[in-house]
Design a protein around this motif. Structure first.
Motif, PDB file in Angstrom:
ATOM      1  N   TRP A 116       5.840  -1.202  -4.835  1.00  0.00           N
ATOM      2  CA  TRP A 116       5.437  -2.237  -5.789  1.00  0.00           C
ATOM      3  C   TRP A 116       4.903  -1.580  -7.051  1.00  0.00           C
ATOM      4  N   SER A 117       5.188  -2.182  -8.191  1.00  0.00           N
ATOM      5  CA  SER A 117       4.632  -1.668  -9.444  1.00  0.00           C
ATOM      6  C   SER A 117       3.152  -2.023  -9.527  1.00  0.00           C
ATOM      7  N   GLN A 118       2.396  -1.216 -10.236  1.00  0.00           N
ATOM      8  CA  GLN A 118       0.979  -1.491 -10.417  1.00  0.00           C
ATOM      9  C   GLN A 118       0.770  -2.827 -11.130  1.00  0.00           C
ATOM     10  N   GLU A 119       1.672  -3.138 -12.040  1.00  0.00           N
ATOM     11  CA  GLU A 119       1.587  -4.399 -12.778  1.00  0.00           C
ATOM     12  C   GLU A 119       1.724  -5.599 -11.842  1.00  0.00           C
ATOM     13  N   PRO A 156       3.138   3.829  -1.775  1.00  0.00           N
ATOM     14  CA  PRO A 156       3.422   4.242  -3.162  1.00  0.00           C
ATOM     15  C   PRO A 156       4.895   4.057  -3.534  1.00  0.00           C
ATOM     16  N   LEU A 165       1.230  -5.618  -8.533  1.00  0.00           N
ATOM     17  CA  LEU A 165       0.091  -5.649  -7.617  1.00  0.00           C
ATOM     18  C   LEU A 165      -1.121  -6.295  -8.277  1.00  0.00           C
ATOM     19  N   ASN A 166      -1.377  -5.928  -9.512  1.00  0.00           N
ATOM     20  CA  ASN A 166      -2.522  -6.486 -10.218  1.00  0.00           C
ATOM     21  C   ASN A 166      -2.333  -7.982 -10.471  1.00  0.00           C
ATOM     22  N   LEU A 207      -5.699  -0.429  -1.235  1.00  0.00           N
ATOM     23  CA  LEU A 207      -5.750  -1.613  -2.107  1.00  0.00           C
ATOM     24  C   LEU A 207      -7.188  -2.002  -2.438  1.00  0.00           C
ATOM     25  N   SER A 242       0.820  -1.224   0.000  1.00  0.00           N
ATOM     26  CA  SER A 242       0.000   0.000   0.000  1.00  0.00           C
ATOM     27  C   SER A 242       0.844   1.260   0.000  1.00  0.00           C
TER      28      SER A 242
END
Length: 228
Positions: free
Chosen positions: A118-121, A115, A123-124, A149, A113
């Motif tokens: 972790w990359s958004q990729e 910023p 995390l997804n 999240l 959580s």
């Protein structure tokens, strides 16, 4: 953690837990204080063989020469279990794909959580495709972490500790370096392995926990033992 997660899944979800794997990180992670991957593989195997019928150790991540992101490790399990093995056997003799889920402490979800960590990729990929069981840890604000999240909230299961336990590998290593006892925190066979190989001792410390515990064993070896 695994036993708490299994109980949570049994009573709070529709999942049926088929097994669990410990995946030691590779030496390329370069975290201060870690024993070599070979030692950590050996210790986790000793721990699972002695104490569990449903847990196992996968050495794949540990033996990689380069650090493997969490998303890649989960993909490895997905491939090996559902592609190579064809899933798990069911009662009617057929095989069925299983769902791979990450199990971690609350400190991990806090970093997710934050910023830029972790990359958004990733995390997804981790939270969207697989999901995560999170075990609460003292001092960690789960609610604040989950607020950031929200898109993956349905794939995050928070496990409350009914009996508070803030034991961590970092604390165990610290105890060992200070020559303090870790009995009842670590399985006895693992402690024996640590002593045998002189792990987690401070540089130049001539008085090791091995010698101190050996004296203790000599004094108590005639007493009946109730440990497994």
């Amino acid at each position: 953690m695994f036993e708490m997660a299994a109980d949570y899944a049994k009573y709070n979800t529709d999942f049926e837990v088929m097994g669990g794997y410990l995946s030691p990180v590779s030496d390329a992670y370069r975290k201060a204080g870690l024993a070599s991957a070979d030692h950590r593989i050996a210790m986790t195997r000793i721990a699972t063989e002695q104490s569990s019928k449903w847990l196992d150790v996968d050495p794949w991540e540990a033996i990689q020469k380069e650090y493997q992101p969490t998303a890649h490790v989960l993909d490895h399990f997905e491939h090996e279990i559902n592609v190579v093995q064809g899933g798990v056997a069911t009662r009617n003799g057929q095989r069925k794909a299983v769902r791979i889920v990450l199990l971690a402490g609350a400190d991990l979800i806090q970093t997710m959580s934050t910023p830029g960590v972790w990359s958004q990729e990733d995390l997804n990929h981790i939270l969207g495709k697989y999901g995560v069981f999170i075990v609460e840890r003292t001092g960690t604000d789960i609610d604040d972490a989950l607020a950031a999240l929200t898109p993956w909230r349905n794939n995050i299961w928070v496990i409350q500790q009914l009996i508070q336990n803030d034991v961590s590998s970092t604390k165990v290593r610290l105890f060992l370096k200070r020559e303090m006892s870790v009995r009842h925190l670590v399985p006895a066979p693992v402690i024996s392995y640590i002593e045998e190989h002189g792990l987690y001792e401070d540089d130049g410390a001539s008085s090791s926990i091995h010698e101190k515990d050996k004296e203790s064993k000599d004094k108590t070896e005639a007493e009946p033992s109730t440990s497994g």
